[in-house]
Write an enzyme that holds these catalytic residues in place. Structure first.
Site, PDB file in Angstrom:
ATOM      1  CG  HIS A  94       1.570  -2.127  12.934  1.00 45.67           C
ATOM      2  ND1 HIS A  94       0.247  -1.738  12.876  1.00 45.67           N
ATOM      3  CD2 HIS A  94       1.748  -2.966  11.890  1.00 45.67           C
ATOM      4  CE1 HIS A  94      -0.343  -2.319  11.847  1.00 45.67           C
ATOM      5  NE2 HIS A  94       0.551  -3.072  11.228  1.00 45.67           N
ATOM      6  CD  GLU A 122       4.637  -5.781  11.221  1.00 45.68           C
ATOM      7  OE1 GLU A 122       3.868  -5.472  12.156  1.00 45.68           O
ATOM      8  OE2 GLU A 122       4.233  -6.281  10.158  1.00 45.68           O
ATOM      9  CG  ASP A 177      -2.084  -5.164  10.628  1.00 41.56           C
ATOM     10  OD1 ASP A 177      -1.281  -5.681  11.431  1.00 41.56           O
ATOM     11  OD2 ASP A 177      -1.728  -4.570   9.591  1.00 41.56           O
ATOM     12  CG  HIS A 230       2.954  -3.090   7.262  1.00 45.13           C
ATOM     13  ND1 HIS A 230       1.840  -3.150   6.456  1.00 45.13           N
ATOM     14  CD2 HIS A 230       2.564  -3.536   8.479  1.00 45.13           C
ATOM     15  CE1 HIS A 230       0.818  -3.599   7.162  1.00 45.13           C
ATOM     16  NE2 HIS A 230       1.230  -3.841   8.394  1.00 45.13           N
TER      17      HIS A 230
END
Length: 142
Positions: free
Chosen positions: A76, A22, A89, A78
């Site tokens: 971020h 990630e 999260d 995935h």
């Protein structure tokens, strides 16, 4: 949220470079207009979760302020999953004791790289009740 094309391209380059982990970083701008991307190393080096390396996060935030911006969004990726916030999260973004987001008003941008050639991005606002609510996201010149 509106995202500048330049910031989007910079963010995608960073996310693809970090695969299979990630990627993460900060987006600076004004209001709902994210104009610049500030990459931060994922200290966990994990494909399924992230934690921003603290000294880099501070450096990125200071640069964002020096550039005259405010924090608009936390980003971020995935890599192996859709761009939907996970329970982890939520735990990293929400103060359950005080019942409020750690960064009120700051959006969360998640980019899925299940197919790196066709990334899918979604933007969320975290409510005081701890719910991620999807918001419109547009990439624009400027």
């Amino acid at each position: 949220m509106r995202l500048s094309k330049k910031a989007w391209e910079h963010l995608l380059e960073h996310a693809k470079r970090c695969l299979p982990e990630e990627a993460c970083g900060l987006l600076g701008g004004q209001g709902d207009w994210a104009k610049a991307f500030y990459p931060v190393t994922n200290a966990l080096h994990s494909p399924t979760e992230f934690f921003m390396e603290p000294s880099e996060q501070l450096r990125a935030f200071k640069q964002l302020l020096r550039d005259g911006y405010e924090l608009v969004a936390i980003f971020h990726s995935h890599p192996p999953a859709p761009p939907i916030p996970s329970r982890r999260d939520l735990e990293r973004a929400y103060d359950f004791e005080r019942r409020q987001p750690y960064h009120p008003g700051v959006r969360h941008l998640i980019v899925s790289l299940m197919n790196p050639e066709h990334p899918v991005a979604k933007c969320y606002r975290l409510t005081d009740d701890g719910e991620f609510v999807e918001e419109e996201l547009t990439v624009e010149d400027g």
